[in-house]
Design an enzyme around this catalytic site. Structure first.
Site, PDB file in Angstrom:
ATOM      1  N   SER A 179      19.322 -31.097  -1.030  1.00 55.16           N
ATOM      2  CA  SER A 179      18.812 -29.759  -0.724  1.00 55.16           C
ATOM      3  C   SER A 179      19.922 -28.835  -0.228  1.00 55.16           C
ATOM      4  CB  SER A 179      17.723 -29.851   0.349  1.00 55.16           C
ATOM      5  OG  SER A 179      17.331 -28.548   0.762  1.00 55.16           O
ATOM      6  N   THR A 192       8.366 -29.761   1.658  1.00 55.21           N
ATOM      7  CA  THR A 192       8.543 -29.841   0.209  1.00 55.21           C
ATOM      8  C   THR A 192       7.861 -31.097  -0.325  1.00 55.21           C
ATOM      9  OG1 THR A 192      10.167 -29.581  -1.569  1.00 55.21           O
ATOM     10  CG2 THR A 192      10.792 -31.006   0.278  1.00 55.21           C
ATOM     11  N   LYS A 215       3.265 -30.627   0.425  1.00 50.54           N
ATOM     12  CA  LYS A 215       2.835 -29.231   0.587  1.00 50.54           C
ATOM     13  C   LYS A 215       1.323 -29.077   0.735  1.00 50.54           C
ATOM     14  CE  LYS A 215       6.834 -27.133  -1.645  1.00 50.54           C
ATOM     15  NZ  LYS A 215       7.335 -26.189  -2.656  1.00 50.54           N
ATOM     16  N   GLY A 265       2.330 -28.446 -14.196  1.00 50.12           N
ATOM     17  CA  GLY A 265       2.356 -28.757 -12.773  1.00 50.12           C
ATOM     18  C   GLY A 265       1.349 -27.940 -11.992  1.00 50.12           C
ATOM     19  N   ALA A 266       0.439 -28.623 -11.283  1.00 49.64           N
ATOM     20  CA  ALA A 266      -0.588 -27.933 -10.505  1.00 49.64           C
ATOM     21  C   ALA A 266      -0.636 -28.458  -9.079  1.00 49.64           C
ATOM     22  CB  ALA A 266      -1.955 -28.099 -11.176  1.00 49.64           C
ATOM     23  N   GLY A 267       0.510 -28.944  -8.590  1.00 47.31           N
ATOM     24  CA  GLY A 267       0.591 -29.433  -7.222  1.00 47.31           C
ATOM     25  C   GLY A 267       0.835 -28.308  -6.239  1.00 47.31           C
ATOM     26  N   GLY A 268       1.499 -28.632  -5.128  1.00 46.77           N
ATOM     27  CA  GLY A 268       1.709 -27.631  -4.083  1.00 46.77           C
ATOM     28  C   GLY A 268       2.521 -26.443  -4.544  1.00 46.77           C
ATOM     29  N   TYR A 318      15.894 -26.406  -8.971  1.00 47.67           N
ATOM     30  CA  TYR A 318      17.197 -25.741  -8.833  1.00 47.67           C
ATOM     31  C   TYR A 318      18.357 -26.706  -8.626  1.00 47.67           C
ATOM     32  CZ  TYR A 318      17.465 -26.377  -3.745  1.00 47.67           C
ATOM     33  OH  TYR A 318      17.563 -26.913  -2.482  1.00 47.67           O
ATOM     34  N   GLY A 340      15.794 -22.026 -11.486  1.00 51.75           N
ATOM     35  CA  GLY A 340      15.064 -22.092 -10.218  1.00 51.75           C
ATOM     36  C   GLY A 340      15.816 -21.547  -9.026  1.00 51.75           C
TER      37      GLY A 340
END
Length: 288
Positions: A19, A71, A75, A135-138, A229, A250
């Site tokens: 990160s 993250t 989330k 993608g339909a998560g957080g 990213y 990203g």
């Protein structure tokens, strides 16, 4: 003379050693004259334990943290552990920023705002009649909300957990109107009719390499927006650029969600352009 303001911030997630959030936040904190420390709380480097997320939140409060970024994969899991939510976080059911103040845990979501601002800058005038999102998560919930706010007429959602895509589509229709979002069941057909593709899964991250869909579903008149990213040039973006797609990496979302999180943590507006320059410098140094 009084001491400068001090902030201790953390990031909770899995596999987050790459990160750039610590350097991004600490650099801006120093520029603002703050004592600003940002620590990684990586669950992959901790002994697995029941209720680990709840324990980390409690430990952060007890040890004087000012706030936390959240993250993958927490989330959505973090929501019931908080005292209150901002309007965006409540609508999305996902949190990426927790402010710890006056004994309270207040959840916010800066992902959607970050994606929308990056999209407006990087894909100006992109057609938005039909868009496919993987993608339909957080993070996906925030990005989907942003996509409809940007003007997408119909968003087709795909997720490895089909129920998650269905639930998100229903939630979005409740906010934006019937038919604005649907759960997809036939990816090739949806891609053939789409103006653009939003990728909001971990696939393509350094820890999760690969492509999130067959590359032959891409075509030159499609735009492709990525939220991963690290690396900045994912396999998806490479494949899309190779055939001539307009693309958005990203990086912009990563910076702008951090811009808003920094403001929430410190009650001080950061210099977004300075943060963008610093992020670009860090990513350039990572290139071979």
């Amino acid at each position: 003379m009084s001491a400068p303001p001090a902030f201790l911030i953390g990031l909770i997630g899995a596999g987050i050693q790459a990160s750039r959030s610590p350097a991004l936040h600490e650099h801006e904190g120093a520029a603002q004259g703050f004592r600003y420390a940002y620590r990684l709380l990586d669950v992959e480097r901790m002994v697995p334990a029941a209720e680990l997320l709840a324990r980390l939140l409690t430990a952060a409060q007890l040890t004087g943290f000012s706030g936390l970024n959240i993250t993958h994969p927490f989330k959505q899991q973090v929501v019931p552990l908080l005292d209150t939510l901002s309007d965006d976080a409540r609508a999305l059911g996902a949190v990426n920023t927790v402010v710890l103040r006056d004994g309270k845990r207040v959840g916010h979501n800066t992902d959607g705002w970050g994606f929308a601002r990056s999209f407006r800058e990087g894909l100006t005038d992109a057609p938005l009649h039909r868009v496919v999102q993987l993608g339909a998560g957080g993070a996906g919930a925030a990005v989907a909300h942003a996509a409809l706010t940007l003007g997408t007429q119909q968003l087709t959602l795909f997720d490895v957990e089909t129920g998650r895509a269905t639930n998100l589509a229903e939630s979005l229709c409740g906010r934006f109107g019937e038919g604005r979002a649907v759960a997809g069941h036939d990816l090739p057909s949806a891609m053939a009719a789409a103006d653009g593709l939003i990728h909001a899964t971990p696939t393509g991250m350094a820890a999760h390499p690969g492509l999130p869909l067959p590359p032959d579903l891409l075509r030159p008149d499609l735009w492709v927006a990525e939220i991963v990213y690290f690396p900045l040039e994912t396999a998806l973006l490479t494949a899309a650029r190779r055939i001539g797609c307009r693309t958005l990496d990203g990086g912009g979302m990563a910076v702008y969600q951090a811009v808003e999180a920094f403001r929430l943590f410190t009650d001080t507006p950061p210099d977004a352009e300075r943060m963008k320059r610093h992020f670009a410098q860090m990513m350039a140094e990572d290139r071979p």
